[in-house]
Design an enzyme around this catalytic site. Structure first.
Site, PDB file in Angstrom:
ATOM      1  N   ALA A  83      -0.962  10.473  59.223  1.00  0.00           N
ATOM      2  CA  ALA A  83      -0.404   9.234  58.653  1.00  0.00           C
ATOM      3  C   ALA A  83       0.898   8.851  59.356  1.00  0.00           C
ATOM      4  CB  ALA A  83      -0.142   9.422  57.161  1.00  0.00           C
ATOM      5  N   ILE A  85       3.628   5.223  60.304  1.00  0.00           N
ATOM      6  CA  ILE A  85       3.924   3.785  60.311  1.00  0.00           C
ATOM      7  C   ILE A  85       5.009   3.517  61.357  1.00  0.00           C
ATOM      8  CG2 ILE A  85       3.323   3.418  57.890  1.00  0.00           C
ATOM      9  CD1 ILE A  85       6.386   3.445  57.284  1.00  0.00           C
ATOM     10  N   ASP A  88       9.762  -1.005  63.824  1.00  0.00           N
ATOM     11  CA  ASP A  88      10.556  -1.084  65.050  1.00  0.00           C
ATOM     12  C   ASP A  88      11.730  -2.055  64.926  1.00  0.00           C
ATOM     13  OD1 ASP A  88       8.579   0.585  66.023  1.00  0.00           O
ATOM     14  OD2 ASP A  88       7.836  -0.798  67.545  1.00  0.00           O
ATOM     15  N   GLY A 143      13.908   0.683  70.489  1.00  0.00           N
ATOM     16  CA  GLY A 143      13.347  -0.011  69.335  1.00  0.00           C
ATOM     17  C   GLY A 143      12.685   0.927  68.332  1.00  0.00           C
ATOM     18  N   GLN A 144      12.717   2.243  68.647  1.00  0.00           N
ATOM     19  CA  GLN A 144      12.016   3.202  67.774  1.00  0.00           C
ATOM     20  C   GLN A 144      12.856   4.458  67.504  1.00  0.00           C
ATOM     21  OE1 GLN A 144       7.995   3.841  69.546  1.00  0.00           O
ATOM     22  NE2 GLN A 144       7.340   2.849  67.659  1.00  0.00           N
ATOM     23  N   TYR A 147      11.158   6.189  64.553  1.00  0.00           N
ATOM     24  CA  TYR A 147       9.824   6.737  64.877  1.00  0.00           C
ATOM     25  C   TYR A 147       9.949   7.893  65.881  1.00  0.00           C
ATOM     26  CZ  TYR A 147       4.824   6.303  66.261  1.00  0.00           C
ATOM     27  OH  TYR A 147       3.490   6.517  66.539  1.00  0.00           O
ATOM     28  N   TYR A 179      -0.214   5.240  74.306  1.00  0.00           N
ATOM     29  CA  TYR A 179      -0.520   3.958  73.666  1.00  0.00           C
ATOM     30  C   TYR A 179      -2.032   3.814  73.508  1.00  0.00           C
ATOM     31  CZ  TYR A 179       4.334   2.545  73.782  1.00  0.00           C
ATOM     32  OH  TYR A 179       5.683   2.472  73.538  1.00  0.00           O
TER      33      TYR A 179
HETATM   34  N1  CAA Z   1       9.700  -0.991  76.744  1.00  0.00           N
HETATM   35  C1  CAA Z   1      10.609  -1.555  77.595  1.00  0.00           C
HETATM   36  N2  CAA Z   1      11.339  -2.624  77.260  1.00  0.00           N
HETATM   37  C2  CAA Z   1      11.183  -3.149  76.034  1.00  0.00           C
HETATM   38  C3  CAA Z   1      10.294  -2.601  75.091  1.00  0.00           C
HETATM   39  C4  CAA Z   1       9.517  -1.508  75.521  1.00  0.00           C
HETATM   40  N3  CAA Z   1       8.602  -0.925  74.704  1.00  0.00           N
HETATM   41  N4  CAA Z   1      10.372  -3.328  73.974  1.00  0.00           N
HETATM   42  C5  CAA Z   1      11.280  -4.285  74.183  1.00  0.00           C
HETATM   43  N5  CAA Z   1      11.762  -4.198  75.422  1.00  0.00           N
HETATM   44  C6  CAA Z   1      12.741  -5.083  76.040  1.00  0.00           C
HETATM   45  C7  CAA Z   1      12.366  -6.544  75.862  1.00  0.00           C
HETATM   46  O1  CAA Z   1      11.398  -6.961  76.817  1.00  0.00           O
HETATM   47  C8  CAA Z   1      13.699  -7.199  76.084  1.00  0.00           C
HETATM   48  O2  CAA Z   1      14.024  -7.209  77.446  1.00  0.00           O
HETATM   49  P1  CAA Z   1      14.389  -8.575  78.198  1.00  0.00           P
HETATM   50  O3  CAA Z   1      15.611  -9.059  77.489  1.00  0.00           O
HETATM   51  O4  CAA Z   1      14.582  -8.148  79.602  1.00  0.00           O
HETATM   52  O5  CAA Z   1      13.188  -9.447  77.995  1.00  0.00           O
HETATM   53  C9  CAA Z   1      14.679  -6.235  75.407  1.00  0.00           C
HETATM   54  O6  CAA Z   1      13.976  -4.971  75.361  1.00  0.00           O
HETATM   55  C10 CAA Z   1      15.052  -6.625  74.006  1.00  0.00           C
HETATM   56  O7  CAA Z   1      13.848  -6.906  73.296  1.00  0.00           O
HETATM   57  P2  CAA Z   1      13.724  -8.081  72.234  1.00  0.00           P
HETATM   58  O8  CAA Z   1      14.350  -9.345  72.732  1.00  0.00           O
HETATM   59  O9  CAA Z   1      12.289  -8.117  71.802  1.00  0.00           O
HETATM   60  O10 CAA Z   1      14.714  -7.569  71.099  1.00  0.00           O
HETATM   61  P3  CAA Z   1      14.432  -7.533  69.569  1.00  0.00           P
HETATM   62  O11 CAA Z   1      15.660  -6.927  68.921  1.00  0.00           O
HETATM   63  O12 CAA Z   1      13.938  -8.838  69.077  1.00  0.00           O
HETATM   64  O13 CAA Z   1      13.212  -6.488  69.389  1.00  0.00           O
HETATM   65  C11 CAA Z   1      12.073  -4.435  69.708  1.00  0.00           C
HETATM   66  C12 CAA Z   1      13.305  -5.262  70.030  1.00  0.00           C
HETATM   67  C13 CAA Z   1      12.035  -4.107  68.224  1.00  0.00           C
HETATM   68  C14 CAA Z   1      12.246  -3.160  70.504  1.00  0.00           C
HETATM   69  C15 CAA Z   1      10.783  -5.230  70.053  1.00  0.00           C
HETATM   70  O14 CAA Z   1      10.851  -5.714  71.373  1.00  0.00           O
HETATM   71  C16 CAA Z   1       9.578  -4.325  69.965  1.00  0.00           C
HETATM   72  O15 CAA Z   1       8.969  -4.198  68.906  1.00  0.00           O
HETATM   73  N6  CAA Z   1       9.216  -3.667  71.083  1.00  0.00           N
HETATM   74  C17 CAA Z   1       8.146  -2.703  71.126  1.00  0.00           C
HETATM   75  C18 CAA Z   1       8.682  -1.307  70.872  1.00  0.00           C
HETATM   76  C19 CAA Z   1       7.564  -0.324  71.109  1.00  0.00           C
HETATM   77  O16 CAA Z   1       7.222  -0.014  72.232  1.00  0.00           O
HETATM   78  N7  CAA Z   1       6.959   0.170  70.001  1.00  0.00           N
HETATM   79  C20 CAA Z   1       5.836   1.032  70.127  1.00  0.00           C
HETATM   80  C21 CAA Z   1       4.876   0.709  69.029  1.00  0.00           C
HETATM   81  S1  CAA Z   1       3.317   1.529  69.247  1.00  0.00           S
HETATM   82  C22 CAA Z   1       3.580   3.056  68.657  1.00  0.00           C
HETATM   83  O17 CAA Z   1       4.592   3.393  68.156  1.00  0.00           O
HETATM   84  C23 CAA Z   1       2.425   4.012  68.800  1.00  0.00           C
HETATM   85  C24 CAA Z   1       2.801   5.149  69.652  1.00  0.00           C
HETATM   86  O18 CAA Z   1       2.990   6.259  69.147  1.00  0.00           O
HETATM   87  C25 CAA Z   1       2.854   4.989  71.125  1.00  0.00           C
END
Ligand code: CAA
Length: 241
Positions: A83, A85, A88, A143-144, A147, A179
């Protein structure tokens, strides 16, 4: 006699694939879930796997939920802590609730579940505990912070628990998926997925839930008895831990 396995978050995403893989391997499977009744009902209908609802972040709920599962299916011999969640946000913008929710569901749950099955496993001299970590617990991910902390914490827990229980026939391992094509990853902004994530996966694609499920089924098997305290990385070459 078929062994009994429980998969937390076992009705959707990677968890659903794990539940089905274990069922196909001959286990009696219970899939727990936290909230989505509709998805759980559909999963039960399609797979024929028993589903149970409780909050894995709540210790007392785990205790009574596990008692229900054991009354219906028998003693749990395989625990899959799946489980998880995401909430981010950059740490400098993260609400305390987003921290707490992720630590509760992704890390407290691992203790809550384990604590309520481990004595039985020790008494019977057999057990398999497999916890789903993440590439982002190994390398960190912007952003994590919540997590990544939970998923890294789970790896430390796995190593300690493996040492405590090796001589009791119990193995404890983690899997660190990269991913995978699930709703969780599809929730990542498309631009971020396309430009920041996919180009860094040498295999050139997202993983499939079944590719993680096969790792779990292997670690759960009797044949994997010499593997304990390990973290199996399955991320398409994105990060070599
Ligand atoms: N890798 C590299 N760069 C990233 C990134 C990532 N995963 N996520 C965001 N960035 C970059 C953005 O592209 C942006 O860069 P630029 O200004 O050059 O475009 C900068 O970071 C800031 O991002 P945001 O403008 O989107 O800022 P925000 O505060 O609105 O949101 C965030 C930031 C919450 C990190 C959002 O971008 C987001 O949700 N990103 C994805 C994070 C991620 O990878 N989560 C994984 C989820 S999947 C999972 O967790 C399963 C697993 O186990 C693998």
């Amino acid at each position: 006699m078929a062994r009994v396995a429980i998969v937390t978050g076992g009705t959707r995403g990677i968890g659903a694939a794990i539940s089905i893989s274990l069922k196909d391997a001959g286990y009696k499977v219970a899939a727990s879930y936290g909230g989505n009744d509709e998805a759980a009902a559909a999963f039960k209908e399609q797979s024929g796997i028993a589903v149970f609802k409780w909050d894995v972040g709540d210790f007392a709920a785990c205790k009574s939920g596990i008692a229900r599962v054991e009354a219906e299916l028998g003693p749990i011999e395989v625990l899959v802590n799946n489980a998880g969640i995401t909430r981010d946000a950059m740490c400098h913008r993260m609400e305390a609730e987003a921290w707490r929710a992720v630590i509760s569901t992704n890390l407290d749950s691992v203790f809550n579940m384990t604590r309520n099955v481990i004595e039985g496993m020790r008494g019977r001299g057999f057990g398999r505990i497999v916890s789903i970590s993440s590439i982002n617990g190994q390398k960190g991910q912007m952003g994590q912070s919540n997590y990544s902390a939970a998923k890294a914490g789970l790896i430390g827990f796995t190593k300690a628990l493996a040492q405590e229980n090796a001589f009791k026939g119990i193995t404890v391992n983690a899997i660190a998926p990269g991913y995978i094509a699930t709703e969780m990853v599809k929730a990542v902004p498309e631009e971020v997925l396309k430009t920041k994530i996919l180009p860094h996966i040498p295999v050139g694609r997202l993983g499939e839930p079944e590719e993680i499920a096969r790792c779990v089924t292997f670690l759960a098997s009797d044949e994997a008895g010499f593997i304990t305290g390990s973290t199996l990385t399955a991320n398409g070459g994105q990060y070599m831990a």
